[in-house]
Motif scaffolding. Sequence first.
Motif, PDB file in Angstrom:
ATOM      1  N   ASP A  40       0.827  -1.252  -0.004  1.00  0.00           N
ATOM      2  CA  ASP A  40      -0.098  -0.089   0.091  1.00  0.00           C
ATOM      3  C   ASP A  40       0.845   1.314  -0.015  1.00  0.00           C
ATOM      4  O   ASP A  40       1.862   1.303   0.413  1.00  0.00           O
ATOM      5  CB  ASP A  40      -0.612  -0.067   1.270  1.00  0.00           C
ATOM      6  CG  ASP A  40      -2.047  -0.986   1.242  1.00  0.00           C
ATOM      7  OD1 ASP A  40      -1.970  -1.693   0.351  1.00  0.00           O
ATOM      8  OD2 ASP A  40      -2.808  -0.914   2.062  1.00  0.00           O
ATOM      9  N   ASP A  41       0.290   2.297  -0.337  1.00  0.00           N
ATOM     10  CA  ASP A  41       0.587   3.757  -0.441  1.00  0.00           C
ATOM     11  C   ASP A  41       1.399   4.226  -1.637  1.00  0.00           C
ATOM     12  O   ASP A  41       1.962   3.529  -2.397  1.00  0.00           O
ATOM     13  CB  ASP A  41       1.074   3.895   1.042  1.00  0.00           C
ATOM     14  CG  ASP A  41       0.049   3.763   2.170  1.00  0.00           C
ATOM     15  OD1 ASP A  41      -1.183   3.720   1.815  1.00  0.00           O
ATOM     16  OD2 ASP A  41       0.310   4.300   3.362  1.00  0.00           O
ATOM     17  N   HIS A  68      -5.857   2.698  -4.732  1.00  0.00           N
ATOM     18  CA  HIS A  68      -6.116   3.042  -3.019  1.00  0.00           C
ATOM     19  C   HIS A  68      -6.537   4.492  -2.796  1.00  0.00           C
ATOM     20  O   HIS A  68      -6.055   5.289  -2.009  1.00  0.00           O
ATOM     21  CB  HIS A  68      -4.596   2.917  -2.582  1.00  0.00           C
ATOM     22  CG  HIS A  68      -4.290   2.825  -1.106  1.00  0.00           C
ATOM     23  ND1 HIS A  68      -5.603   2.124  -0.273  1.00  0.00           N
ATOM     24  CD2 HIS A  68      -3.242   3.202  -0.155  1.00  0.00           C
ATOM     25  CE1 HIS A  68      -5.226   2.380   1.000  1.00  0.00           C
ATOM     26  NE2 HIS A  68      -4.186   3.015   1.167  1.00  0.00           N
ATOM     27  N   HIS A  95      -6.421   9.479  -0.136  1.00  0.00           N
ATOM     28  CA  HIS A  95      -6.177   8.538   1.173  1.00  0.00           C
ATOM     29  C   HIS A  95      -6.651   9.168   2.261  1.00  0.00           C
ATOM     30  O   HIS A  95      -6.409   8.921   3.392  1.00  0.00           O
ATOM     31  CB  HIS A  95      -4.440   8.587   1.207  1.00  0.00           C
ATOM     32  CG  HIS A  95      -4.339   7.370   1.913  1.00  0.00           C
ATOM     33  ND1 HIS A  95      -4.097   7.290   3.345  1.00  0.00           N
ATOM     34  CD2 HIS A  95      -3.662   6.030   1.825  1.00  0.00           C
ATOM     35  CE1 HIS A  95      -3.839   6.157   3.865  1.00  0.00           C
ATOM     36  NE2 HIS A  95      -3.495   5.344   2.790  1.00  0.00           N
ATOM     37  N   HIS A 106       3.037  -1.855   4.065  1.00  0.00           N
ATOM     38  CA  HIS A 106       3.593  -0.556   3.649  1.00  0.00           C
ATOM     39  C   HIS A 106       4.881  -0.569   2.980  1.00  0.00           C
ATOM     40  O   HIS A 106       5.798  -1.229   3.749  1.00  0.00           O
ATOM     41  CB  HIS A 106       3.291   0.581   4.254  1.00  0.00           C
ATOM     42  CG  HIS A 106       1.724   0.571   4.721  1.00  0.00           C
ATOM     43  ND1 HIS A 106       1.408  -0.145   5.896  1.00  0.00           N
ATOM     44  CD2 HIS A 106       0.745   1.224   4.378  1.00  0.00           C
ATOM     45  CE1 HIS A 106       0.019   0.188   6.082  1.00  0.00           C
ATOM     46  NE2 HIS A 106      -0.299   0.847   5.126  1.00  0.00           N
TER      47      HIS A 106
END
Length: 582
Positions: A300-301, A355, A359, A515
């Motif tokens: 993620d991210d 995603h 955010h 992450h």
Amino acid sequence: MATRKGTDFNILLDFYNRGFEVATHTDTPSAITNTTILELEIKTERQTILDNVFMSANDIQGWRSPYLKTAGDEQIRVLKKLGYRYDTSKTFVRKNATGGLNSFPLTTDFPWPYPCNIPPCWTQSHSNFWEVPINALWDYKKAYPCPTADGCHNRPDTEEDAREFIMMNFKNSYNGNRAPLGFHMMGNFFRHVPFYRAMDRFIKEVLMLPDVYIIPISKMLDWMEQPVPLAQITRYESWKCAPLASPTPAMPALPTLAPKLSAEKCVQGQNCKLPSCFCKTFDHSMNKSDIPQIVYLAIDDALDTSVSGYFERLLFNRTNPNGCPISATFFVPTTGTNYTLVRDFYAKGMEIGSHSVTHNNVITREAVSREARRSKENLATYADIPLSDILGYRSPYLATAGDDQADVLQNLGYAYDISYTFTRRPSYAKNVWPLTADFAWPLPCNVAPCLRRPHRGFWEVPVNSMWDYTNTDICAYADDCQRPPPTHDHVRRYLTNNFKNSYEGNKAPFGLHFHGRWFHESRNYMGFKGFLDYLQTLPDVYIVSVKKMLDWMQYPTPKSQIQTFGPWKCAVMKRPQFQQLS
Ligand SMILES: [Zn+2]
């Protein structure tokens, strides 16, 4: 406290317009104690915000140092010169959890009067400037002070403990000396759900008290400069506000479908058939010894240069037993993402999922609709990824909009969501296989809302919790253990043990959800690398993207035929070019 790196200025502008104070902070790899660099850094930070957010320069009043490491007297000189009103980088620790008192903000006319926790502290006299001390909080066990709200040694891991933590610290001021109470922390601490819920409750509760005001630091300093008793506070000029604008008209109500829990039971092969439907199961119908072990990495991210190097080194030169490169899935928000890197990763065979754009919490039908559409468009426009290849979505903070989310994602052409968690209990129980939502969400709902209606043919890839290295607590994400493995060897063994639960058990695809910033600590990078090295010694383990994992789910193929399994084939490796002899 915003930094220019990673900040979405549209959001900052929105917050400013809503009356939030915007102050400056910076992300530097190391503390700034050199005056010239400090001045440059503060100037640039301030100017970037002014260039991007239409606000009055006078409204930028505060500064916080990275790592709370200051340049002492020089720092105050620089800040004053640049028109700042206050600094909030110095810490103060009250004597004990319930007895000791917090410090009021103070001006810098006399040297810092408390113990200097992080030297240097100022020792000279600076008129007309405020220091807002970071009063340490005490943890919920009243055992240790926490430098910031998210930095407690005893982290509150239930909503009740988090509430105790917040309330106990609040009451220390409220029933004590009434010093302004500050919660200093990083926004991402709200990802810690118990804390988020407890803070939400706390805010609602204290706002019912007639004498509690939640205000930005600048307004708190207005009061410090011109103290006004409670009796007159409603007429206090600085705290007055423009009348609240009338609320924007609500979106037309959508026809609500009565939540209907399907009474019908999913029976594979009868009312649910591959490739479009797969029931919840802990045991695949294929003989276990024929199932290739799938490992998928769901990362993620923002993909940016602070993390891309890890993955280039870890993933780009490995192949699966069929000779094709391994792949992973990156769920990227628009904010902070470097699309040149995304394009490059995609070209290297990595899957890219959405995603969200911002955010933020994306938990309404409208928000999912907006963010899942726009983030997909952004990936197509800026990284040249065909829309038909953007198939996966993961909610920020795993906070979903439930049935609305699945409706919207399916309409937007997404094939799967990967936002709901599943925890095997006890640690040696089986992980669940991915499933379609034809019979809603058939597992315990850890983070409500979950699916209550059927969504035909839409895949849900469960985020399987990990058990930590001591095998006592669960970690929602692989990098989210309350008790992180202390050495690279512990990291490797922790990953291996969780993997073996599948590999030596039901062979359910094993997902690692984490992450990129996990690898900022080299023990995690090294431990993870050791784990990948180990996987590569196993002849029946395939590290593939979520999409390719789902290809297998739809068309289960035994190990013996996997070398020719179409969706996992790769372009024939380019043969070296030979120079033509003329
Ligand atoms: Zn995230």
